[in-house]
Design a protein around this motif. Structure first.
Motif, PDB file in Angstrom:
ATOM      1  N   VAL A 101       0.914  -1.257   0.079  1.00 52.73           N
ATOM      2  CA  VAL A 101      -0.085   0.095   0.094  1.00 52.73           C
ATOM      3  C   VAL A 101       0.833   1.181   0.076  1.00 52.73           C
ATOM      4  CG1 VAL A 101      -1.731   1.353   1.407  1.00 52.73           C
ATOM      5  CG2 VAL A 101      -2.069  -1.044   1.090  1.00 52.73           C
ATOM      6  N   SER A 102       1.907   1.243   0.815  1.00 51.28           N
ATOM      7  CA  SER A 102       2.870   2.423   0.773  1.00 51.28           C
ATOM      8  C   SER A 102       3.557   2.568  -0.496  1.00 51.28           C
ATOM      9  CB  SER A 102       3.908   2.201   1.880  1.00 51.28           C
ATOM     10  OG  SER A 102       3.397   2.084   3.013  1.00 51.28           O
ATOM     11  N   VAL A 103       3.964   1.731  -1.215  1.00 51.14           N
ATOM     12  CA  VAL A 103       4.531   1.967  -2.296  1.00 51.14           C
ATOM     13  C   VAL A 103       3.709   2.048  -3.573  1.00 51.14           C
ATOM     14  CG1 VAL A 103       5.941   0.375  -4.265  1.00 51.14           C
ATOM     15  CG2 VAL A 103       6.640   0.157  -1.917  1.00 51.14           C
ATOM     16  N   GLY A 104       2.425   1.752  -3.244  1.00 47.53           N
ATOM     17  CA  GLY A 104       1.477   2.177  -4.515  1.00 47.53           C
ATOM     18  C   GLY A 104       1.187   3.366  -4.374  1.00 47.53           C
ATOM     19  N   GLY A 105       0.893   3.846  -3.167  1.00 45.64           N
ATOM     20  CA  GLY A 105       0.609   5.123  -2.944  1.00 45.64           C
ATOM     21  C   GLY A 105       1.721   6.172  -3.191  1.00 45.64           C
ATOM     22  N   PHE A 106       2.811   5.824  -2.946  1.00 44.32           N
ATOM     23  CA  PHE A 106       4.066   6.824  -3.325  1.00 44.32           C
ATOM     24  C   PHE A 106       4.120   6.737  -4.864  1.00 44.32           C
ATOM     25  CE2 PHE A 106       8.536   7.541  -4.052  1.00 44.32           C
ATOM     26  CZ  PHE A 106       8.663   8.672  -3.442  1.00 44.32           C
ATOM     27  N   GLY A 107       3.943   5.721  -5.361  1.00 47.77           N
ATOM     28  CA  GLY A 107       4.003   5.586  -6.807  1.00 47.77           C
ATOM     29  C   GLY A 107       2.858   6.262  -7.478  1.00 47.77           C
ATOM     30  N   GLY A 108       2.002   6.509  -7.050  1.00 38.94           N
ATOM     31  CA  GLY A 108       0.763   7.153  -7.428  1.00 38.94           C
ATOM     32  C   GLY A 108       1.188   8.665  -7.499  1.00 38.94           C
ATOM     33  N   ILE A 109       1.601   9.128  -6.236  1.00 37.65           N
ATOM     34  CA  ILE A 109       1.900  10.677  -6.094  1.00 37.65           C
ATOM     35  C   ILE A 109       3.009  10.939  -7.202  1.00 37.65           C
ATOM     36  CG2 ILE A 109       3.072  12.186  -4.466  1.00 37.65           C
ATOM     37  CD1 ILE A 109       1.157  10.597  -2.302  1.00 37.65           C
ATOM     38  N   MET A 110       4.026  10.014  -7.191  1.00 38.52           N
ATOM     39  CA  MET A 110       5.014  10.408  -8.142  1.00 38.52           C
ATOM     40  C   MET A 110       4.727  10.446  -9.541  1.00 38.52           C
ATOM     41  SD  MET A 110       8.066  10.844  -6.734  1.00 38.52           S
ATOM     42  CE  MET A 110       7.048  11.764  -5.493  1.00 38.52           C
ATOM     43  N   VAL A 111       3.841   9.449  -9.806  1.00 35.13           N
ATOM     44  CA  VAL A 111       3.128   9.634 -11.517  1.00 35.13           C
ATOM     45  C   VAL A 111       2.235  10.947 -11.879  1.00 35.13           C
ATOM     46  CG1 VAL A 111       1.582   8.470 -12.911  1.00 35.13           C
ATOM     47  CG2 VAL A 111       3.308   6.982 -11.888  1.00 35.13           C
ATOM     48  N   THR A 112       1.634  11.104 -10.732  1.00 29.12           N
ATOM     49  CA  THR A 112       0.806  12.268 -10.960  1.00 29.12           C
ATOM     50  C   THR A 112       1.724  13.601 -10.871  1.00 29.12           C
ATOM     51  OG1 THR A 112      -0.841  11.492  -9.501  1.00 29.12           O
ATOM     52  CG2 THR A 112      -1.044  13.896  -9.630  1.00 29.12           C
ATOM     53  N   LEU A 114       4.672  13.742 -12.010  1.00 25.45           N
ATOM     54  CA  LEU A 114       5.467  13.588 -13.417  1.00 25.45           C
ATOM     55  C   LEU A 114       4.409  14.042 -14.675  1.00 25.45           C
ATOM     56  CD1 LEU A 114       7.506  10.367 -12.954  1.00 25.45           C
ATOM     57  CD2 LEU A 114       8.419  12.767 -12.965  1.00 25.45           C
ATOM     58  N   MET A 115       2.978  13.743 -14.333  1.00 21.04           N
ATOM     59  CA  MET A 115       1.990  14.180 -15.564  1.00 21.04           C
ATOM     60  C   MET A 115       1.787  15.430 -15.211  1.00 21.04           C
ATOM     61  SD  MET A 115       0.077  10.507 -15.689  1.00 21.04           S
ATOM     62  CE  MET A 115      -0.923  11.280 -17.166  1.00 21.04           C
ATOM     63  N   LEU A 116       2.105  16.392 -14.241  1.00 19.29           N
ATOM     64  CA  LEU A 116       1.383  17.804 -14.237  1.00 19.29           C
ATOM     65  C   LEU A 116       2.035  18.648 -15.443  1.00 19.29           C
ATOM     66  CD1 LEU A 116       2.229  18.626 -10.416  1.00 19.29           C
ATOM     67  CD2 LEU A 116      -0.029  18.260 -11.636  1.00 19.29           C
ATOM     68  N   PRO A 117       3.017  18.577 -16.057  1.00 16.55           N
ATOM     69  CA  PRO A 117       3.148  19.279 -17.345  1.00 16.55           C
ATOM     70  C   PRO A 117       2.243  18.920 -18.366  1.00 16.55           C
ATOM     71  CG  PRO A 117       5.155  18.590 -16.454  1.00 16.55           C
ATOM     72  CD  PRO A 117       4.148  17.952 -15.700  1.00 16.55           C
ATOM     73  N   PHE A 119      -0.597  17.763 -18.030  1.00 17.30           N
ATOM     74  CA  PHE A 119      -1.947  18.310 -17.430  1.00 17.30           C
ATOM     75  C   PHE A 119      -1.987  19.826 -17.648  1.00 17.30           C
ATOM     76  CE2 PHE A 119      -2.368  14.757 -14.099  1.00 17.30           C
ATOM     77  CZ  PHE A 119      -2.910  14.128 -15.124  1.00 17.30           C
ATOM     78  N   ALA A 120      -1.105  20.527 -17.593  1.00 22.77           N
ATOM     79  CA  ALA A 120      -1.035  21.825 -17.737  1.00 22.77           C
ATOM     80  C   ALA A 120      -1.184  22.517 -19.133  1.00 22.77           C
ATOM     81  CB  ALA A 120       0.335  22.571 -17.374  1.00 22.77           C
ATOM     82  N   ILE A 121      -0.927  21.382 -20.290  1.00 24.72           N
ATOM     83  CA  ILE A 121      -0.956  21.607 -21.623  1.00 24.72           C
ATOM     84  C   ILE A 121      -2.316  21.264 -22.083  1.00 24.72           C
ATOM     85  CG2 ILE A 121       0.028  21.067 -23.867  1.00 24.72           C
ATOM     86  CD1 ILE A 121       2.571  20.655 -22.561  1.00 24.72           C
ATOM     87  N   ALA A 122      -2.667  19.908 -21.481  1.00 18.02           N
ATOM     88  CA  ALA A 122      -4.023  19.189 -21.990  1.00 18.02           C
ATOM     89  C   ALA A 122      -5.180  19.851 -21.562  1.00 18.02           C
ATOM     90  CB  ALA A 122      -3.807  17.805 -21.915  1.00 18.02           C
ATOM     91  N   LEU A 123      -5.359  20.161 -20.313  1.00 15.42           N
ATOM     92  CA  LEU A 123      -6.539  20.545 -19.534  1.00 15.42           C
ATOM     93  C   LEU A 123      -7.044  21.994 -20.061  1.00 15.42           C
ATOM     94  CD1 LEU A 123      -5.660  19.372 -15.960  1.00 15.42           C
ATOM     95  CD2 LEU A 123      -7.128  18.214 -17.727  1.00 15.42           C
ATOM     96  N   PRO A 124      -6.318  22.986 -20.372  1.00 14.97           N
ATOM     97  CA  PRO A 124      -6.848  24.074 -20.973  1.00 14.97           C
ATOM     98  C   PRO A 124      -7.489  23.780 -22.212  1.00 14.97           C
ATOM     99  CG  PRO A 124      -4.830  24.576 -20.092  1.00 14.97           C
ATOM    100  CD  PRO A 124      -5.031  23.306 -20.124  1.00 14.97           C
ATOM    101  N   THR A 125      -6.964  23.101 -23.106  1.00 14.50           N
ATOM    102  CA  THR A 125      -7.679  22.767 -24.360  1.00 14.50           C
ATOM    103  C   THR A 125      -8.877  21.848 -24.375  1.00 14.50           C
ATOM    104  OG1 THR A 125      -5.368  22.766 -25.318  1.00 14.50           O
ATOM    105  CG2 THR A 125      -6.848  21.564 -26.481  1.00 14.50           C
TER     106      THR A 125
END
Length: 135
Positions: A101-112, A114-117, A119-125
């Protein structure tokens, strides 16, 4: 900046507390903070409260699986996701469950993060494309 770090640590403490006590939900602490926000905003910044609530929610989401699996007291939102964990606990693999559970939660946070850039490009469109169809 140091103020926001303090808010993050306070949020983690509150989220950990609400996550470890079965039956207490983070929304309860959030509602108390929201109800007292007019008083709190006289001495704290809005950013402080925002960071506090976000860190509290993330900590609660990561910690609430531990009592759900070990004590067998799932909340309705985690009932289906902890069934494999219950099987592992019954097999005597409790430490492995907490590690997964700890590794999965940490991995989910890291993926999020890393995907922020992206999201910043795709969400306004996407917002502009769906704006005529939403209220």
């Amino acid at each position: 900046m140091i103020e926001l770090v303090i808010a993050c640590f306070i949020g983690i403490l509150i989220g950990t507390t609400t996550g470890m006590i079965p039956g207490i939900h983070v929304n309860t602490a959030g509602a108390i903070l929201f109800a007292s926000s007019s008083f709190l905003l006289t001495s704290l910044s809005p950013e402080f409260l925002c960071v506090l609530m976000v860190s509290m929610s993330i900590a609660h989401a990561l910690i609430e699986f531990i009592p759900s699996m070990l004590l067998g007291v799932p909340q309705e939102g985690t009932a289906t996701s902890i069934l494999p964990g219950h099987r592992m606990v019954l097999q005597g693999r409790s430490k492995e469950v907490i590690r997964v559970v700890s590794v999965g939660g940490f991995g989910g946070i890291m993926v999020t993060i890393l995907m922020l850039p992206l999201f910043a490009i795709a969400l306004p469109t996407l917002h502009e494309a769906t704006k005529p169809f939403t209220w």
